[in-house]
Write a protein that holds these residues in place. Structure first.
Motif, PDB file in Angstrom:
ATOM      1  N   PRO A   1      -5.606   2.078   5.965  1.00 44.50           N
ATOM      2  CA  PRO A   1      -6.426   2.627   4.880  1.00 44.50           C
ATOM      3  C   PRO A   1      -5.845   2.287   3.501  1.00 44.50           C
ATOM      4  O   PRO A   1      -4.621   2.202   3.354  1.00 44.50           O
ATOM      5  N   ASP A   2      -6.743   2.081   2.542  1.00 45.41           N
ATOM      6  CA  ASP A   2      -6.270   1.652   1.225  1.00 45.41           C
ATOM      7  C   ASP A   2      -5.828   2.856   0.399  1.00 45.41           C
ATOM      8  O   ASP A   2      -6.385   3.149  -0.665  1.00 45.41           O
ATOM      9  N   VAL A   3      -4.819   3.550   0.912  1.00 48.03           N
ATOM     10  CA  VAL A   3      -4.297   4.720   0.186  1.00 48.03           C
ATOM     11  C   VAL A   3      -2.778   4.614   0.022  1.00 48.03           C
ATOM     12  O   VAL A   3      -2.148   5.527  -0.492  1.00 48.03           O
ATOM     13  N   LEU A   4      -2.220   3.474   0.468  1.00 45.66           N
ATOM     14  CA  LEU A   4      -0.765   3.357   0.464  1.00 45.66           C
ATOM     15  C   LEU A   4      -0.180   3.434  -0.943  1.00 45.66           C
ATOM     16  O   LEU A   4       0.995   3.757  -1.117  1.00 45.66           O
ATOM     17  N   ASP A   5      -1.010   3.138  -1.947  1.00 48.61           N
ATOM     18  CA  ASP A   5      -0.490   3.196  -3.320  1.00 48.61           C
ATOM     19  C   ASP A   5      -0.126   4.623  -3.734  1.00 48.61           C
ATOM     20  O   ASP A   5       0.570   4.837  -4.726  1.00 48.61           O
ATOM     21  N   LYS A   6      -0.597   5.617  -2.941  1.00 54.62           N
ATOM     22  CA  LYS A   6      -0.231   7.010  -3.245  1.00 54.62           C
ATOM     23  C   LYS A   6       1.213   7.304  -2.818  1.00 54.62           C
ATOM     24  O   LYS A   6       1.794   8.296  -3.209  1.00 54.62           O
ATOM     25  N   LEU A   7       1.776   6.409  -1.974  1.00 50.57           N
ATOM     26  CA  LEU A   7       3.164   6.596  -1.503  1.00 50.57           C
ATOM     27  C   LEU A   7       4.088   5.958  -2.539  1.00 50.57           C
ATOM     28  O   LEU A   7       4.668   4.887  -2.322  1.00 50.57           O
ATOM     29  N   THR A   8       4.222   6.627  -3.658  1.00 46.56           N
ATOM     30  CA  THR A   8       4.850   5.994  -4.829  1.00 46.56           C
ATOM     31  C   THR A   8       6.347   5.751  -4.670  1.00 46.56           C
ATOM     32  O   THR A   8       6.942   5.034  -5.471  1.00 46.56           O
ATOM     33  N   SER A   9       6.977   6.359  -3.640  1.00 47.37           N
ATOM     34  CA  SER A   9       8.427   6.148  -3.451  1.00 47.37           C
ATOM     35  C   SER A   9       8.716   5.057  -2.425  1.00 47.37           C
ATOM     36  O   SER A   9       9.878   4.771  -2.125  1.00 47.37           O
ATOM     37  N   LEU A  10       7.662   4.445  -1.851  1.00 49.00           N
ATOM     38  CA  LEU A  10       7.835   3.535  -0.716  1.00 49.00           C
ATOM     39  C   LEU A  10       8.648   2.291  -1.096  1.00 49.00           C
ATOM     40  O   LEU A  10       8.306   1.579  -2.033  1.00 49.00           O
ATOM     41  N   LYS A  11       9.724   2.074  -0.324  1.00 45.24           N
ATOM     42  CA  LYS A  11      10.578   0.908  -0.567  1.00 45.24           C
ATOM     43  C   LYS A  11      10.431  -0.141   0.540  1.00 45.24           C
ATOM     44  O   LYS A  11      10.560  -1.328   0.287  1.00 45.24           O
ATOM     45  N   VAL A  12      10.218   0.335   1.768  1.00 47.61           N
ATOM     46  CA  VAL A  12      10.144  -0.577   2.920  1.00 47.61           C
ATOM     47  C   VAL A  12       8.817  -0.354   3.640  1.00 47.61           C
ATOM     48  O   VAL A  12       8.507   0.768   4.041  1.00 47.61           O
ATOM     49  N   LEU A  13       8.043  -1.432   3.791  1.00 43.27           N
ATOM     50  CA  LEU A  13       6.780  -1.358   4.530  1.00 43.27           C
ATOM     51  C   LEU A  13       6.781  -2.449   5.592  1.00 43.27           C
ATOM     52  O   LEU A  13       6.868  -3.639   5.270  1.00 43.27           O
ATOM     53  N   ASP A  14       6.720  -2.044   6.857  1.00 45.91           N
ATOM     54  CA  ASP A  14       6.739  -2.995   7.969  1.00 45.91           C
ATOM     55  C   ASP A  14       5.464  -2.817   8.794  1.00 45.91           C
ATOM     56  O   ASP A  14       5.295  -1.821   9.495  1.00 45.91           O
ATOM     57  N   LEU A  15       4.560  -3.784   8.682  1.00 45.35           N
ATOM     58  CA  LEU A  15       3.294  -3.761   9.436  1.00 45.35           C
ATOM     59  C   LEU A  15       3.258  -4.938  10.410  1.00 45.35           C
ATOM     60  O   LEU A  15       2.182  -5.397  10.810  1.00 45.35           O
ATOM     61  N   SER A  16       4.423  -5.453  10.794  1.00 44.65           N
ATOM     62  CA  SER A  16       4.475  -6.665  11.613  1.00 44.65           C
ATOM     63  C   SER A  16       3.970  -6.422  13.037  1.00 44.65           C
ATOM     64  O   SER A  16       4.014  -5.307  13.551  1.00 44.65           O
ATOM     65  N   VAL A  17       3.514  -7.504  13.664  1.00 42.55           N
ATOM     66  CA  VAL A  17       3.029  -7.517  15.051  1.00 42.55           C
ATOM     67  C   VAL A  17       1.922  -6.480  15.263  1.00 42.55           C
ATOM     68  O   VAL A  17       2.058  -5.520  16.011  1.00 42.55           O
ATOM     69  N   ASN A  18       0.820  -6.684  14.560  1.00 43.07           N
ATOM     70  CA  ASN A  18      -0.389  -5.881  14.723  1.00 43.07           C
ATOM     71  C   ASN A  18      -1.588  -6.820  14.757  1.00 43.07           C
ATOM     72  O   ASN A  18      -1.424  -8.020  14.995  1.00 43.07           O
TER      73      ASN A  18
END
Length: 555
Positions: A87-104
């Motif tokens: 969902p296009d709401v990840l920008d609300k996670l303003t502290s996010l440093k690491v995002l791993d969406l691999s192998v999907n």
């Protein structure tokens, strides 16, 4: 009902009651719960979480937009699932440093990712992405991005931007990228650039202006400059950058005279022949030689007997012996160990498909037996540890891995933890045993301190094991030998940079005879079954003949 949720999901209940900051949900048990009722909504009320991992769950095909409530998240790991969208709401996670969406199964990425101001690591490898969202240059703290194994045809126009002045690693192998912009030089911090197996025909000379580049990989591209293609397939980063620098500034590489400053952009017909000679010389220099000694020509050749019991555990094994590898000068041993680690990451798919072990042949008492032992009976002196049983070792590794994972900065489950899981549920463990009954290797976990290679090692025993196929073992062994030959050549050519004590020294203080050869001698090893019938001999005529221009094999 969130009450029901927490009863079915004790991990969530514990995290809530203990005000925990980390939550890891992975594997088949979790996947079973997701397939019957989806992810519980209670997970989105764990507002204190700064590390959330949900992985290895094929039933997880979507994430609810309520994830935006977890505003303290610094690491969100959603790898190895079957997510079709995020969902296009990840920008609300303003502290996010690491995002791993691999192998999907992601076909596109949410635009909101480009508004994550704190993001420093983005891994979207192994999906079906065709484009990256424009605007990634707004993620000014981005330091590593991995987009490998997708269907991406190019980078967004703003990607090569001065704003990304911390971006040090770009891994984009196995895509359909057909152009690398000359603006690549704007990425001032770039250290690693992997564009192997794409559709590039040119490499811009401006790449040589990236002053921090340590590692580039353009293998598997059909470049229009065939000399450059040869260099790319077999050469060290520095030589390629020197060549590009010379090409871009209208001058020859290294020994090739002064730059023709006045006519930078025009072809130099007078110099053309000289340049071509120099380039031929470079291509010739990059050739590495491997000589194969047949088992039949060496009566005392080592053999490995494979017991029938390994069939259900880890059935495939390939071995060979190598002489002529110079490990003493400078950082040669360190370079070799780093290369082995990289092969474990890449060709061996993080040790899940195959494992490499290297031994000092002089410390190995043959013949060898590849068999199985019960976990409590398998004793080994693991690298850097005291003797213990396999049960004790695995318990130690699991504790260490859990400890590492709990540390706030840990981005993912450690490699150690993944290797340990390969053996989960096995009644017997595989091991390679010498003639005196000592376990010298316990794949895929460790080999023995007793046969560890050192700077003084003159001959090596190489071992590759796999549960996948014999061909997998051979492909990995081919890659290992090609890499060793390449490293050996590098060591020999740079021997003036090392002191006679084998440590870094001053130029002009050679470490050994000037005619030190870079040729590798690979001696075949036969693998036989319990009745002595030949199972495999490596290398055979069909091995080591992959399309590596710089590798010459003498049979």
């Amino acid at each position: 009902n969130s009450m029901e949720d927490t009863q079915k999901w004790p991990e969530i209940e514990k995290a809530s009651a203990g005000k925990r900051r980390e939550l890891v949900l992975q594997g088949s048990v979790v996947d079973g719960r997701i397939s019957s009722g989806g992810l519980p909504s209670a997970i989105y009320s764990l507002k204190l979480l700064n590390y959330l991992e949900i992985s290895q769950c094929p039933s997880l095909t979507e994430i609810h937009e309520d994830i935006q409530q977890l505003t303290n998240l610094q690491s969100l790991i959603l790898c190895r699932n079957k997510l079709a969208s995020v969902p296009d709401v990840l920008d609300k996670l303003t502290s996010l440093k690491v995002l791993d969406l691999s192998v999907n199964d992601l076909k596109r990425l949410p635009e909101g990712i480009t508004r994550l101001r704190e993001l420093n690591t983005l891994n979207v490898s192994c999906n079906t992405l065709e484009v990256l969202p424009g605007g990634l240059s707004r993620c000014t703290k981005l330091s590593a991005i991995n987009i490998s194994k997708n269907r991406i045809t190019g980078f967004p126009s703003d990607f090569f931007s001065e704003d990304l002045d911390l971006l040090s690693s770009v891994v984009a192998s196995d895509n359909s990228i057909d152009r690398l912009s000359a603006d690549v030089h704007r990425l001032a911090a770039l250290k690693v650039l992997d564009l192997s197996n794409n559709k590039l025909s040119e490499i811009p000379s401006e790449l040589s202006d990236c002053s921090k580049l340590k590692e580039i990989n353009f293998r598997g591209n059909k470049l229009s400059d065939k000399r450059l293609e040869k260099m790319v397939n077999g050469c060290q980063t520095k030589s390629i950058l020197d060549y590009l620098r010379g090409k871009g500034k209208g001058r020859q590489t290294e020994a090739g005279g002064e730059a023709d400053k006045g006519k930078k952009q025009q072809p130099h017909k007078k110099k053309k022949e000289k340049v071509e000679d120099k380039q031929d010389e470079v291509a010739e220099l990059n050739k590495v030689v491997v000589r194969v000694v047949h088992a039949s020509d060496a009566p005392a050749a080592l053999t490995v007997q494979v017991s029938a019991e390994v069939k259900d555990v880890r059935p495939y094994l390939v071995c060979c012996m190598v002489r002529g590898m110079h490990l003493k000068p400078g950082n040669a041993l360190k370079r070799f160990l780093v290369a082995q680690t990289k092969l474990h990451e890449d060709v061996c798919d993080r040790r899940t498909t195959a494992t490499i072990a290297t031994h000092d042949l002089q410390l190995v008492k043959g013949p060898l037996t590849y068999g199985v032992k019960e976990p409590t009976q398998l004793k080994i002196v693991p690298l850097g540890r005291k003797e213990m049983t396999a049960v004790e070792l695995i318990r130690h590794l699991q504790l260490e891995a859990d400890e590492l994972r709990k540390q706030k900065k840990r981005q993912n489950v450690t490699g150690l933890h993944k290797w340990v899981q390969i053996l989960q549920g096995k009644t017997f463990y595989p091991c390679l045993v010498d003639a005196e009954g000592h376990v010298i290797s316990f794949p895929p976990i460790t080999n023995s301190e007793k046969t560890k290679i050192k700077k003084t090692t003159k001959e090596l025993l190489l071992e590759v094991t796999s549960a996948a196929s014999l061909q997998t073992c051979k492909v990995v062994m081919d890659a290992l030998i090609a890499k060793m030959a390449e490293l050996n050549k590098f060591t020999v050519e740079h021997q003036e940079e090392v002191g006679s004590d084998g440590e870094e020294g001053s130029p002009g203080e050679p470490s050994g005879p000037r005619d030190m050869s870079s040729e590798l001698i690979v001696q075949q090893v036969r693998t036989v079954d319990q009745d002595g019938h030949l199972k495999v001999v490596y290398p055979s005529k069909t091995d080591l003949n992959k399309d590596v221009d710089h590798l010459t094999v003498i049979w």
